[in-house]
Design an enzyme around this catalytic site. Structure first.
Site, PDB file in Angstrom:
ATOM      1  N   CYS A  77      64.268  17.979 -34.186  1.00  0.00           N
ATOM      2  CA  CYS A  77      64.233  16.602 -34.689  1.00  0.00           C
ATOM      3  C   CYS A  77      64.825  15.607 -33.674  1.00  0.00           C
ATOM      4  CB  CYS A  77      64.906  16.539 -36.053  1.00  0.00           C
ATOM      5  SG  CYS A  77      64.249  15.194 -37.041  1.00  0.00           S
ATOM      6  N   HIS A 167      63.372  21.094 -39.346  1.00  0.00           N
ATOM      7  CA  HIS A 167      64.724  21.681 -39.264  1.00  0.00           C
ATOM      8  C   HIS A 167      64.745  23.156 -39.660  1.00  0.00           C
ATOM      9  CE1 HIS A 167      67.031  17.944 -38.627  1.00  0.00           C
ATOM     10  NE2 HIS A 167      66.025  17.386 -39.273  1.00  0.00           N
ATOM     11  N   GLU A 169      66.872  25.251 -39.052  1.00  0.00           N
ATOM     12  CA  GLU A 169      68.252  25.684 -39.332  1.00  0.00           C
ATOM     13  C   GLU A 169      68.652  25.404 -40.778  1.00  0.00           C
ATOM     14  OE1 GLU A 169      67.338  23.002 -37.868  1.00  0.00           O
ATOM     15  OE2 GLU A 169      68.691  21.333 -38.314  1.00  0.00           O
TER      16      GLU A 169
HETATM   17  N1  GLN Z   1      65.501   9.723 -37.246  1.00  0.00           N
HETATM   18  C1  GLN Z   1      66.340  10.395 -36.316  1.00  0.00           C
HETATM   19  C2  GLN Z   1      66.211   9.789 -34.929  1.00  0.00           C
HETATM   20  O1  GLN Z   1      65.392   8.970 -34.714  1.00  0.00           O
HETATM   21  C3  GLN Z   1      66.031  11.877 -36.294  1.00  0.00           C
HETATM   22  C4  GLN Z   1      66.256  12.476 -37.653  1.00  0.00           C
HETATM   23  C5  GLN Z   1      66.749  13.891 -37.655  1.00  0.00           C
HETATM   24  O2  GLN Z   1      67.189  14.435 -36.649  1.00  0.00           O
HETATM   25  N2  GLN Z   1      66.736  14.490 -38.816  1.00  0.00           N
HETATM   26  O3  GLN Z   1      66.921  10.134 -34.052  1.00  0.00           O
END
Ligand code: GLN
Length: 187
Positions: A77, A167, A169
């Site tokens: 992410c 995710h 994890e």
């Molecule tokens: N929205 C976050 C970003 O732009 C990422 C979200 C996440 O890691 N769950 O960095």
């Protein structure tokens, strides 16, 4: 030894998952910690904060240097955003370690977070959790797409770099982490 970048975000979940895979993990907060590891996970969180804190420690250039020499890196992410070559409509640009172009928060806001069963190459069905996830808008020819959600690539690999917009994890399924470990012949 595997490191989890521990400046911000979902650190402990990755550490626990690695332990469940039978690997000892350490939290990486400074350049000295990075010297002790031979693979690194960049967790989810907030990419703008991650960039700021990494720069403060000089970890951005150090991670880039190590990754270019072949250190396996897995970004989930926000971690994926940090590793990207291009972050669309963003002041900050990624470390350029994987040839993808991403758009932050493109799956919507926190309330639009969702979980969906996806199909991962060589693994099969996996439950993927998306939290304010980025969307990969394009990727270079050397990038392998290992899974998609609604046609969008969500798990991608280029040489020693693996990224996921979801995710792994946050579930009790360790197969994506095992894929990272295996892909780099750490296990
Ligand atoms: N929205 C976050 C970003 O732009 C990422 C979200 C996440 O890691 N769950 O960095």
């Amino acid at each position: 030894m595997i490191g989890v970048l521990a400046l911000q975000g979902g650190v402990i979940e990755h550490v626990r998952m690695l332990e469940r895979c039978g690997k000892k993990a350490i939290e990486v907060r400074a350049k000295d910690d990075l010297k002790k590891v031979n693979a690194l996970i960049l967790p989810g969180g907030e990419s703008t904060t991650l960039f700021k804190l990494m720069k403060r420690q000089g970890l951005d250039t150090e991670i880039k240097k190590r990754a270019k020499k072949g250190m396996p890196v897995f970004g989930t992410c926000a971690g994926m955003i940090v590793l990207a070559k291009e972050i669309i409509d963003n002041r900050e640009q990624g470390l350029g370690l994987i040839d993808i172009s991403v758009k932050r928060n493109d799956y919507g806001r926190q309330v639009d977070s969702f979980e969906e069963e996806i199909d991962v190459r060589d693994i099969g069905k996996v439950n993927a959790v998306f939290i304010r996830a980025p969307i990969v808008k394009s990727c270079g020819k050397d990038v392998e797409v290992l899974a998609r959600q609604n046609k969008n690539p969500i798990l991608l690999k280029q040489n020693n770099i693996l990224v996921a917009s979801f995710h792994p994890e946050l579930t009790d399924d360790k197969r994506v982490h095992e894929l990272f470990l295996k892909m780099n012949s750490i296990i």
